[in-house]
Design a protein around this motif. Sequence first.
Motif, PDB file in Angstrom:
ATOM      1  N   LEU A 624      56.900  68.382  43.800  1.00 22.43           N
ATOM      2  CA  LEU A 624      57.693  69.612  43.711  1.00 22.43           C
ATOM      3  C   LEU A 624      58.891  69.442  42.771  1.00 22.43           C
ATOM      4  N   HIS A 625      59.559  68.283  42.865  1.00 24.87           N
ATOM      5  CA  HIS A 625      60.838  68.139  42.152  1.00 24.87           C
ATOM      6  C   HIS A 625      60.723  67.389  40.835  1.00 24.87           C
ATOM      7  N   CYS A 626      59.692  66.576  40.673  1.00 20.52           N
ATOM      8  CA  CYS A 626      59.610  65.753  39.459  1.00 20.52           C
ATOM      9  C   CYS A 626      58.232  65.861  38.840  1.00 20.52           C
ATOM     10  N   ARG A 627      57.781  67.083  38.646  1.00 21.08           N
ATOM     11  CA  ARG A 627      56.399  67.252  38.166  1.00 21.08           C
ATOM     12  C   ARG A 627      56.147  66.479  36.871  1.00 21.08           C
ATOM     13  N   GLU A 628      57.184  66.451  35.980  1.00 17.76           N
ATOM     14  CA  GLU A 628      56.894  65.836  34.676  1.00 17.76           C
ATOM     15  C   GLU A 628      56.716  64.321  34.757  1.00 17.76           C
ATOM     16  N   LEU A 629      57.182  63.720  35.894  1.00 10.15           N
ATOM     17  CA  LEU A 629      56.991  62.265  36.011  1.00 10.15           C
ATOM     18  C   LEU A 629      55.581  61.922  36.478  1.00 10.15           C
ATOM     19  N   VAL A 630      54.897  62.924  37.047  1.00  9.11           N
ATOM     20  CA  VAL A 630      53.582  62.625  37.629  1.00  9.11           C
ATOM     21  C   VAL A 630      52.547  62.641  36.514  1.00  9.11           C
ATOM     22  N   THR A 631      52.473  61.536  35.804  1.00 10.15           N
ATOM     23  CA  THR A 631      51.513  61.428  34.704  1.00 10.15           C
ATOM     24  C   THR A 631      50.155  61.002  35.261  1.00 10.15           C
ATOM     25  N   ASP A 632      49.155  60.963  34.393  1.00 12.21           N
ATOM     26  CA  ASP A 632      47.826  60.525  34.846  1.00 12.21           C
ATOM     27  C   ASP A 632      47.890  59.119  35.416  1.00 12.21           C
ATOM     28  N   ASP A 633      48.739  58.303  34.802  1.00 12.12           N
ATOM     29  CA  ASP A 633      48.850  56.914  35.258  1.00 12.12           C
ATOM     30  C   ASP A 633      49.360  56.874  36.703  1.00 12.12           C
ATOM     31  N   VAL A 634      50.396  57.659  36.972  1.00 15.00           N
ATOM     32  CA  VAL A 634      50.967  57.683  38.333  1.00 15.00           C
ATOM     33  C   VAL A 634      49.913  58.187  39.310  1.00 15.00           C
ATOM     34  N   ILE A 635      49.201  59.244  38.916  1.00 14.45           N
ATOM     35  CA  ILE A 635      48.190  59.792  39.833  1.00 14.45           C
ATOM     36  C   ILE A 635      47.113  58.745  40.107  1.00 14.45           C
ATOM     37  N   SER A 636      46.714  58.012  39.072  1.00 12.32           N
ATOM     38  CA  SER A 636      45.660  57.019  39.296  1.00 12.32           C
ATOM     39  C   SER A 636      46.142  55.958  40.283  1.00 12.32           C
ATOM     40  N   ARG A 637      47.445  55.655  40.263  1.00 13.59           N
ATOM     41  CA  ARG A 637      47.945  54.644  41.205  1.00 13.59           C
ATOM     42  C   ARG A 637      48.085  55.210  42.610  1.00 13.59           C
TER      43      ARG A 637
END
Length: 2042
Positions: A624-637
Amino acid sequence: MERAHSLLLNEEVCSQLGEHQRVEFIFEWLNHLKKLLPATDRAHVKQNQRRLVEQLSAVLIGSPGPPTRWLLAHCLALLYRLGDPVPSSLLVDRCNDIIRSKDDSPSGLPTRLAAIACLGALFEQLGRMLAGSFKDTLANLLKAMKSAESQGRYEIMLSLEKILQGLGVSAVPGHRDVYKAARTCLTDRSMAVRCAAAKCLLELQREAVFLWTSELENVATLCFRAFEGSNYNVRVSVAKLLGTLLAAAVEPRQPTAPRQGGRGRSSLEEVMDLLSGGFLRGGAGFLRASGDMLKGTSSVGKDVRIGVTQACVVFVSTLGGSWLEANFPAFLSLLMELASHGRATQTPGDAVVTRRCVSFILRSTLGSLLGEKAQTNAAKQLCLAVAAQKRAIDAALTDGNVETRVSSADVSASQHVLVCCLLELGGLVQGLGSTAAPLLTDSSTALLDTVVSVLLHPVSSACLAAAWCLRCVAMAMPSQGSLLLDRCVERLVALKSSPEAVAGYGAAVAALVAAVQHCPLGIPHTKGMVVLALAEDLLRSASQNSRISLQRTRAGWLLVSSLVTLGPAVVEHHLSRLLLLWRCVFPASLREQEMELRRGDYFTWQVTLEGRAGALCAMKNLLLHCRELVTDDVISRLLTPLACAVALLTKLPALLRSYSSSVRSFSVVYRLRVYELLSLLPPLDYQESFGLVMNQLVTDLSGQDNLNQPCSELTLLPPLCHHDDLPLVGPALHDTDHRYIEEQLHGSSVGGGSLDNDAFSLCERSDDAPAPLPPAIALTAAAVRLFGALFPHIISAQRVKILELFVDTVNQLKGQRQQTVQTHVCAALCSLLKHQGGIRGSLGPEEVRSPALSLLSGALESGSPLLRCLAAEGLARLVQVVGDPGFTVSVSLLCFDRLKTARDAASRSGYALALGALYRYTGGISSPQHLSTCLGILFTLSQDSTSPEVQTWSLHSLSLVVDLSGGLYRAHAEPSFTLVLRLLLSAPPTHPEVHHSLGRCLHALITCLGPDLQGDGAAVSGLRSSCLVGCGVMQAGPDCLVQARAISCLQQLHMFSPPHVNLASLVPALCANLCSSYLCLRRAVVACLRQLVQREALEVSEHAVTLVKELPRRDNTQLDVTIKEVGLEGALFTLLDRESDPSLRRDIQETLVHMMASSATSGKLGHWLKLCKDVLSATTDCRAPVEASQEDEEADPTRDDDSSAFRARSESGGPFTALRWATRRFAMECVCRIIAQCETADPAHFDMALAQERRLHESTDFLVLHLGDLVRMAFMAATDHSDQLRLAGLQTLLVIIRRFSAIPEPEFPGHVILEQYQANVGAALRPAFTADAPPDVTVKACQVCSAWIASGVVSDLRDLRRVHQLLASSLAKVQSGRDTSSQLYNEATATMETLAVLKAWAEVYIIAVQRSRQKENSDPSVSSLSSSSESGGLLKLVQSDLSTLSRLWLAALQDYALLTLPQEYASQLPATGGSFYTAETVKQARAHYSSSWAPILHATSLWLHSTGFVMSDDSPANLSRPATPTSMGHTSSVGGAKSPEDISSDRLHLILGISVEFLCSPHSEDQMENITSCLRALQALLDVSWPRAKIGNDQALSVELLSVLHRLMVTRESVSVQLAVLDLLRQIVTAAQEHVREKRHSAEVDDGAAEKETLPEFGEGRDTGGLIPGRSLVFGALELCLCVLVRKLPQLSPKLAGTSPTGPGGSVWSLTDSDCQLVSSALCVLSDLPSVCSPEGSVSILPTVLYLLLGVLRELVHQPSTQTGSAGGGGGGLGSVVQAALQALKSVVTSPMSRQEKSRGAWILLLRSALNTLLGLWDSGDSGVDQISLLTALTVFLLSAGPDVCTVEPLHALCLQRFNASMDAKDPLVVSQCYQLLSSVFQGPPGVAVPYIQALGPPLVRFLQNAERSRPQSPEELMGVLEGVRAMEALVQAAEESQRAQLVAILLPLLISFLLDENALGSAPAASRSLHEAALKDLMRLGPQHSAVFRCLIASSPHLKSRLEAAVKGNQESLNAKASGANPARSAAKSSPSITLKTNFL
């Protein structure tokens, strides 16, 4: 009203009309009569009275509808009051007879109701005249009551109310009877009757004292019973009655004698006892209540509790704010008893309702009745209450043995009190904002200590409320955030082993961190690290001690969740640690998860589920607060943890079986968290888990075990319904003032929202206290949401199966359980359809349609109105998603069929709505046939008066059909209007919902007709009058929603057809409802006003004031008083202060802004300023300043007594009392708006002298006359307690300084008007620089300081020092640097403050330098003391700090340069941050740098300019701040010091780099001042020789600069920018010239003159002469010059030459002065270019240069026929361009390159061609040419280019020809100029001069001989002759010695021939005389020089001699006369008065 214009009814017309039209006609006539009667004179009324009474009686017995009967009653009563009242008693008898009659026919009832209404109206208007018939009438009405149906009872109650109102005290004998009747009606089964009874009793209690004395308890019980089963309107009416009675009991309006057994006034305790009795026991009698108590059941409905709550609010509001202030402690303690009473809080659901109610009472009273000071006192009381509760609990807990803990009842009772107090305390503090600061410092209340102490309370709801309260404190006063955070963290660490402390302080830390998202100033970055470390520690240590495992786990994740709300800038630094935490909390793989299930007990599972739910919540916050930090890399982790989380869902049932209830609540929360997180992620990220999730969702939505919980429709369905349909469900869903408690009625029995349902909601981004729903309800809502997102992604077969399963489940169940499942699955289906509709997705295979359709059609027949709304919306979405027209038709046919067969109201209303909604998302209805069918059905349904519900729904549907069919509907407009009007005139008032739907229809019809309503045809005017009648009926209706709808219809009508809406009646109706107790009505009123004032603001405010003046009201409301005193505007300000609804507040503000826009500059300027001033001074802390302001505008000077009255009132505190800071801030913004509006209006607003002069002659008002008030207002605001208001005040001050600083003071020349206010300005600024001032205020104040110093208002240094001192103090603060430990705000805030200070200093320095330069330029010799001391003084003031400042400036610029590097260089940024920013706050710091770098850059370059780039030696020892490793070159990174040369070049490149970087990419217009700063900075640099040498040396750099400048030239139209660009271009070219010159010089010195041949070529073009575009400076400069010239003179370009010279930018004569400056600068640069080139290079560019120069000249010399003079005379600007062109030509022709042997030949050829072109210019002009300029150019060539160029034939002949022609010219100016130029040619080099002397000498002599014959008549001709003489002299000088004598012999006779004899001299014209004198002078001069020739000449020609002698003698006499006249005068002047001077001259 075209058809009935007289008093009497036009019976002829009436008889011809059909039945329905007749009803409308009569209604219009009555309406007309109502307005006409008061305006008609009495005699006329009496004449027609008999006939009128007959006509009205005929209407009376003609069974009129409700609106008609009320209007009829009003007209009859009015007629008797204005005519002859005597016969009225006959009418009363007649009405009584009608009421007695037993007529049961359908027409009889309306007549009887009309008779009842007439009685009421007659008594109301005629009052005591009818007192005689009161007794009979009353008895009759009460008897009729017994047998009447609901409409009759309703009408009788209304009638009784009016009778009481009219008779007043005369009705006392009947009071008891009325009371008895009203008692029964108050609990009537019809809600409308209850409302009417409440109104009747409200009227009764005015005179009937017994109601609020002896009968008070009975009435109260009665009211409680009236609340049972009531609707919203009843609750409002009865609450108003009960509240008013209780208020009267506490403070009686009239003194009452205490009678036997009765009592006088009641105490507050007794009244509150009554109320709490109702709250706890309802309206039951004693026996029933005690029976319930024995059984242990509680039977008080929520509606009773909500009603009692509203009554309590009315009670307090009636007594008023000052009463509440005085009695608040007692009131609070009584309220708290109620909150903690066992009966009120038996179940958690009850407890929530009770807390809500108590909170509502507190919020509604404290929040809206009290001013800021009273609110502060109330907050103290709340604090004391909290402290008392806390002490009691602590004593109880420590007292007994720890094992035998205090009884849980006491603790839970205290929790409710604490929650209510803390939430209200939070609300108060948040509303007070920074004005609440004294609360925190007051030691007696110790607010913070008290609230913090509650954090240790054993019950979570109290801890969470305390945490929320702390969050409010941090939001209101950002400076407290860090301190509180430190305090709570410290306690949390210290008490880590106490479960209560971990839970409480954990929640507090989380709440405080979450508050930061509302505080722009932030908290220090380190705090985030501390919180994260703490969270990690808690999570790590959770397993160590099982007693606190749960609390530590929850607190740990709560802290992580709150940390994530700090936003991406902070979180990116911690992301890796967060990912690690998430990985640890979930098993590493699915296999491990399987193994987990085999071990552990219920407690470990509780902790595990709690931990994982917390982790999921933190992930949700990250999304909700940091959408731009949630990159594909973060999601994969995150995928593994996610997969495990989902897999665990399937294992929960097994856990529940093993550990049953102990794990249940944890599993619900866990599922909720999983669903919430998944619905935020893109479904494809968790593809593998689709099946698992879907199964779980289906189980949660329709599984057996979830059915036993009741379903909460109200939380689930409204978001999925269409908001237009929700009103059908009832007003509960409308926005009302009571929404906060009304919601509770419809919540499920599980209970409403409360903080303790979900501690994580503390992190939400809301301003109001969050009220999360119980987990089970929230789970269903989350499942519904996720189902919608997930369903489209599963395989088709699965989709069909799931929907079929849903259908089966619904069909198998019965009763309540069926409805629960139906609600869940329909919500899920609609969520899916809404989701797919939103993304234009599809539903899947056709098989899905039928189960979906059957689910929705089942819901359409449901008993729940909300479910039907949902299903109708679902159908519309289904049709949209399927997107198949055939399917749409089949659905509509299905609806038609069901409507034909269905009998029950629910299905008919459901399908009717579906019919209207069906085409909502498919582009509207496009088939006329379908439209007709729909209308047929809906028309029929809407007339079904047996079922109001069906009517309501079908009319609503009709309005949708009208909206959706657009233009198609025009054909059906008339029948629809007829239907709507007919129903409006006949529908009974007891069903307001029908009227509401009718209002919607009317609104839709008006919109449908739109602008056509303006037409003049009979049909259109008929429709228009129908609209107006409809609106009139609705306005007169009793229901507020209907009235609101009427207002919005009129607003719509006004938009389409303004002339037909009568403002004189609309505006008063609006004003009357401004203070309505219904929010919807206030909203409608303000929205309508907002629209009206955009067009007719003045009329609106006039109508409002006249309304109030006419009103003789019994109870004049506060509002009327306000309007009377300060107009509608003032009333709106008051309303703005009371309202809390955001949209309403926005509308009020916009309304005020529009009113201001239309009247502030026209006539009401003084009124508006006074209003704003009153608003500003209405604080509670200090009364308005007592100084009397200038004469008030409302009172013109003739009425002095009036104005003094005005004055007196304003001293007592103005018309407003205690307004809040937000309202006062808005008033301040209004002042700024007014100033901005005046700028575009009359110039006299900003010119004192002009304003004063105009004020004498006209009655207008000007802003400048109110300057004192403006400054005073800004001062009041800037020194307020509220930070927001201070900011607004400083901003206003800034605006005032900028606008008014230059206006001179007419009475004191040399001074400006602002000067007298310097004390105010200083005083307003001082508080902003105190140590505890918030940084944003200081920043704004710095801006004001620099503007004030720069404005030049204050010239005296002593006065300037005061403000300068403030800036100096802040500079000292910057230097010392903030102590990191004591930091309160984010580091970026320190950056902001530092940069603001540096920027302010930079602005001051720039101004100081500019002023000192101006002084030097203007008069370096004279130094008048004051001025020089001021300018030099300002520079001196700054000078003392310059060494510090320059360092700081350079450090700031270096930071800025680093921060503007592109992303790929991010790694090069220093790891520790820069001088003024830290590495962690880079993102926030960038914004601050970008707003302040430009002035700093300019100042730095001015400083470098002043030092001439010479380094001073002072070391940086005295500077503690920017000595970071990165600071400018003091220590180099390698180690070892840099040389001064390196440091200087670093600085130069820094400034150049920043400027070029910015100028390459200026984005928008608002950067103009930055561009100017950049250019000025560069100019200052290039004024110094060292940087010029650097730039000259670096060709690439110069070229880059040029390309940037070129781009600026093309993209910016601003003249100042373009001039600066050309100035820079000149400086760059000069630098290059200097560089080339330097190189050549050094080469010559080195090589000696001997080897001249081998000299290397310097300059561009080397030895080839080629210039490379993009790398060549000369080429770049040429481009730029060409760009300027072609834009200003398009004819230069061959392509554009064909365009007409008159076109845009066409003729030279259209150039402005600034354009001329530009062209001149460009020409000057052009002429310098050859000198920068090598000889070959110069040959390459010469053609271009010459072409442009001659081209410009060509344009300039072509005179249009209108312009006769020379270009020199054609406007100063053009003259300067001609001069520049000639100057440029000269410098090109004289260029040394023309003499270099390599280039000489080529130059000569080119110059010849140029000369040829120049000679051709004489012929090319069709009209005249400017010969003077051309001759001058020609002379330039002759004198400068040498004989090689000019003496070649045919050029030579042509040149001579031109001169000859000019000598013979008609224009004497040309002739004189020609001779002037000739004389310079004759003096030129012999090679050129000789041929000209030979050719032009003879004509010259001829010309001079000619002059003797025709002597000059005008000064111009005289000039010609004199110049000829000069030329002749030059010729003589040029001759060789041998020839000279002959020439003198020609010259002297010519001169003598000009002399006149004495006689002729007297009468000769002036020119002739002047010639004579000039000739004589020349002779006197030349004679002695050539004495031999002279003697010889005189001797040889006697007539010459005599002429000369006569002239000399005459001259001698006149000289003597002059001398003798002058001498005595001189001596006399010393002694005698000057008069003698004049006499001597005669």
